[in-house]
Scaffold this active site. Structure first.
Site, short mmCIF file in Angstrom:
data_model
loop_
_atom_site.label_atom_id
_atom_site.label_comp_id
_atom_site.label_asym_id
_atom_site.label_seq_id
_atom_site.Cartn_x
_atom_site.Cartn_y
_atom_site.Cartn_z
N PHE A 119 46.47 26.45 -26.24
CA PHE A 119 45.20 27.09 -25.93
C PHE A 119 45.35 27.93 -24.68
CE2 PHE A 119 40.68 26.88 -27.12
CZ PHE A 119 40.80 26.48 -28.45
N GLN A 240 31.01 33.03 -18.62
CA GLN A 240 32.22 33.33 -19.38
C GLN A 240 31.89 34.13 -20.64
OE1 GLN A 240 34.78 30.24 -21.62
NE2 GLN A 240 35.95 30.84 -19.83
N HIS A 242 33.46 34.93 -24.07
CA HIS A 242 34.53 34.52 -24.98
C HIS A 242 35.13 35.78 -25.59
CE1 HIS A 242 36.83 32.55 -28.07
NE2 HIS A 242 36.49 31.36 -27.60
N LEU A 252 30.93 32.79 -32.87
CA LEU A 252 32.20 32.44 -32.22
C LEU A 252 33.37 32.34 -33.21
CD1 LEU A 252 33.70 31.41 -29.67
CD2 LEU A 252 33.00 29.11 -30.33
N GLU A 255 39.24 30.19 -30.00
CA GLU A 255 40.53 30.51 -29.39
C GLU A 255 41.66 29.79 -30.14
OE1 GLU A 255 42.03 29.61 -24.92
OE2 GLU A 255 40.09 30.57 -25.14
N ARG A 286 40.47 33.05 -20.61
CA ARG A 286 39.47 33.87 -21.30
C ARG A 286 38.99 35.07 -20.50
NH1 ARG A 286 36.01 28.92 -24.02
NH2 ARG A 286 37.53 28.47 -25.64
N HIS A 353 29.35 33.37 -23.64
CA HIS A 353 29.72 32.11 -24.30
C HIS A 353 29.36 30.87 -23.47
CE1 HIS A 353 31.99 29.37 -26.80
NE2 HIS A 353 32.81 29.06 -25.82
N ARG A 398 36.22 28.97 -16.96
CA ARG A 398 36.61 27.73 -17.64
C ARG A 398 37.78 27.97 -18.59
NH1 ARG A 398 35.68 25.74 -22.55
NH2 ARG A 398 33.91 27.06 -23.15
#
Length: 588
Positions: A119, A240, A242, A252, A255, A286, A353, A398
């Site tokens: 990730f 954030q 995304h 969404l 990721e 991100r 996001h 994050r």
């Protein structure tokens, strides 16, 4: 008017991952626990989390919690509190194994261990190479986690109040929290919930933006209630984006697609992330990927007739991997983008996001605010966990899969703190103030009596347009200053909103009007906080101040709603047991 009272040891507002994990801790300790939720708990927004939950289990390759901590500190752009980050990363393996023992259906490796995928921003040995740390249940990890925790709470006899909306926090003359007022949607009646301890787990507020991956219920209710009760909000400038929301729909795309080997392409068919992040490429954090994508679009390399998005290619993974590991993503792409990712790429664009800021807490889940000489004095009886809280483990940005981890680690930690407080410090209930609930009745009466006002939908749309235009991926001084002026004008309009339906039973118009009163508090806090921060850090990319300024700005913003002022407090630079991770330039 006398407001009926319901009395519990602990009241939790929000039935998502953090609320359910805290409730489990309280109910299993023998405390009478109520969970208030606007929707059935398994419909909470945690259900939308797709890619995984991070833990350094080392099931696929060597991994250590210290590496996870380093990645989280670096991902946060050194705004994260290192004591809280250490606490979370150390607890991660235990939290995931506990979920497994609760019956969560993780995907498996051939040897029977939990499957882990790579990730963004998660690396081996402080950035050497990507590491497989995200424990996944296909692309429905949040769904699996939420159902698992709900079932455990049913077993533990947690009492659920479903389709109830909390309206306001009740604080006594000492400033202690002694309960909440709440609206029963089915009847339209208002109740006081009297408690020894209250926990907010109300989730995010992404609906302040016009384009968001957030559910319609993510209206920042906990933050609005906190501001009205005199509690400041922390680090609200950091939102954030995304990288991969479906272009035009905002839904969404996890990721985890890139974790499985998906790649981003521009209009020239170029894998452009190799230019921006030569080591981690498409698996950079991100904020980094979102800015890179925006840059491609701004420089004319966007795709489609309007050149306004890029493409996420995963057909090279093969039908078997897509059907096994990413079945939900395929379904979303077909429904919302009109493409089958087995055959063609998905059009994607950065989309709001996640909220890194929130109600200030420590790693014990206790809400802490400045009082006298103490920058972090505990508010007795008040706790927060999950996205609505700011323990500041995420700082300015994050890392993917740290959100589900945040929910279970700090949900449990807050639950433990509440058990300790209720059993040792609050054996009986503090009395409710004489006027408990009056603020909520006044807000509802204002809506019922308003004539010649503005439509809720119109004012909400004006708020979302303003925030989207002024506080998106790239920001500048002129835009932010305009945004502060515009959002304060919208806030005045919120005071004049009206509803035509005055009935009581399931009045969704009234609920939406009350939600807007929470959203506007978050929107104002966001723009005022962002306008003041004269640097670029994490998700706050400021075109007029392009460098991070650790000398001046390595500090947390605190926003007070009553007079819309800002104060600041220091970042926690002392971890619990390891050495301080000193700031350096973020490269990937």
């Amino acid at each position: 008017m006398t407001i009926p009272v319901r009395r519990f040891d602990a009241v939790i507002v929000g039935g998502g991952g953090a609320g359910l994990r805290a409730a489990l801790q309280l109910s299993e300790s023998g405390l009478k626990t109520a969970v208030l939720s606007k929707v059935f708990p398994t419909r909470s927004h945690t259900v939308a989390a797709q890619g995984g939950i991070s833990a350094s289990l080392g099931n696929v390759q060597e991994d250590r919690w210290e590496w996870h901590m380093f990645d989280t500190v670096k991902g946060s752009d050194w705004l994260g509190d290192q004591d809280a980050i250490e606490f979370m990363c150390r607890k991660a393996p235990e939290a995931v194994i506990e979920l497994e023992h609760f019956g969560m259906p993780f995907d498996r490796l051939e040897n029977g261990k939990i499957y882990q995928r790579p990730f963004g921003g998660h690396t081996q040995n402080e950035g050497e190479a990507p590491v497989q740390r995200a424990c996944a249940a296909a692309d429905r990890t949040g769904h699996a986690m939420l159902h698992t925790l709900y079932q455990r709470n049913v077993r533990a006899n947690t009492q659920f109040f479903i389709e109830w909306m909390a309206l306001d926090l009740i604080r006594d003359e000492d400033g202690d929290v002694v309960g909440v007022t709440a609206l029963e949607m089915e009847t339209g009646e208002v109740y006081n919930f009297h408690a020894k301890g209250v926990l907010f787990a109300t989730g995010g507020a992404g609906r302040i933006y016009a384009a968001s991956t957030n559910a319609f219920i993510n209206t920042g209710d906990g933050l609005g209630m906190s501001v009205r009760a005199g509690i400041p909000l922390e680090d609200m400038e950091f939102w954030q984006f995304h990288p991969t929301g479906v272009a035009g729909a905002g839904v969404l795309i996890t990721e985890g697609v890139r974790g499985e080997g998906g790649i981003l392409l521009n209009a020239n068919g170029e894998r452009f992330m190799e230019r921006y992040a030569p080591n981690l490429k498409d698996l950079a954090p991100r904020d980094f990927v979102a800015r890179s994508m925006e840059q491609e679009v701004l420089e004319g390399r966007g795709c489609g007739p309007n050149k306004d998005h890029v493409l996420l290619k995963l057909d090279h993974l093969g039908p078997d991997i897509i059907k096994q590991r990413l079945p939900g993503i395929r379904e979303i792409a077909i429904k919302f983008a009109g493409v089958d990712p087995i055959k063609e790429p998905i059009p994607v664009i950065p989309t709001c996001h996640y909220m890194m800021g929130g109600i200030p807490t420590n790693y014990r889940g206790e809400v802490v605010i400045p009082k006298g000489d103490n920058p972090e004095a505990r508010v007795n009886g008040f706790y927060a966990a999950g996205e609505c809280a700011c323990a500041s483990v995420h700082g300015a940005n994050r890392l993917g899969t740290n959100s589900l981890l945040d929910l279970v680690v700090f949900g449990k930690s807050a639950g433990d703190s509440m058990v300790e407080f209720i059993k040792n410090e609050m054996p009986t209930w503090k009395p409710l103030p004489a006027n408990a609930g009056q603020i909520s009745l006044d807000r509802i009466a204002r809506l019922d009596n308003q004539t010649g006002g503005e439509e809720v939908a119109d004012v909400r749309a004006a708020m979302q347009r303003t925030v989207q235009a002024r506080a998106a991926v790239f920001r500048n001084s002129e835009n932010l200053a305009l945004g502060v002026k515009e959002i304060q004008e919208v806030a005045e309009r919120v005071k004049r909103t009206q509803i035509k339906d005055k009935s009581k039973v399931f009045n969704t118009a009234r609920v939406e009007a009350l939600e807007l009163e929470n959203l506007i508090e978050v929107a104002v806090a966001t723009l005022i906080s962002a306008d003041a921060r004269k640097e670029s850090r994490g998700a706050h990319a400021h075109a007029d101040y392009q460098e991070r300024d650790d000398e001046v700005w390595m500090k947390h913003t605190l926003y007070y709603g009553e007079d819309r002022r800002l104060t600041y407090k220091p970042v926690h630079t002392k971890p619990l047991s390891v050495e301080y991770i000193a700031p350096k330039v973020r490269t990937f």
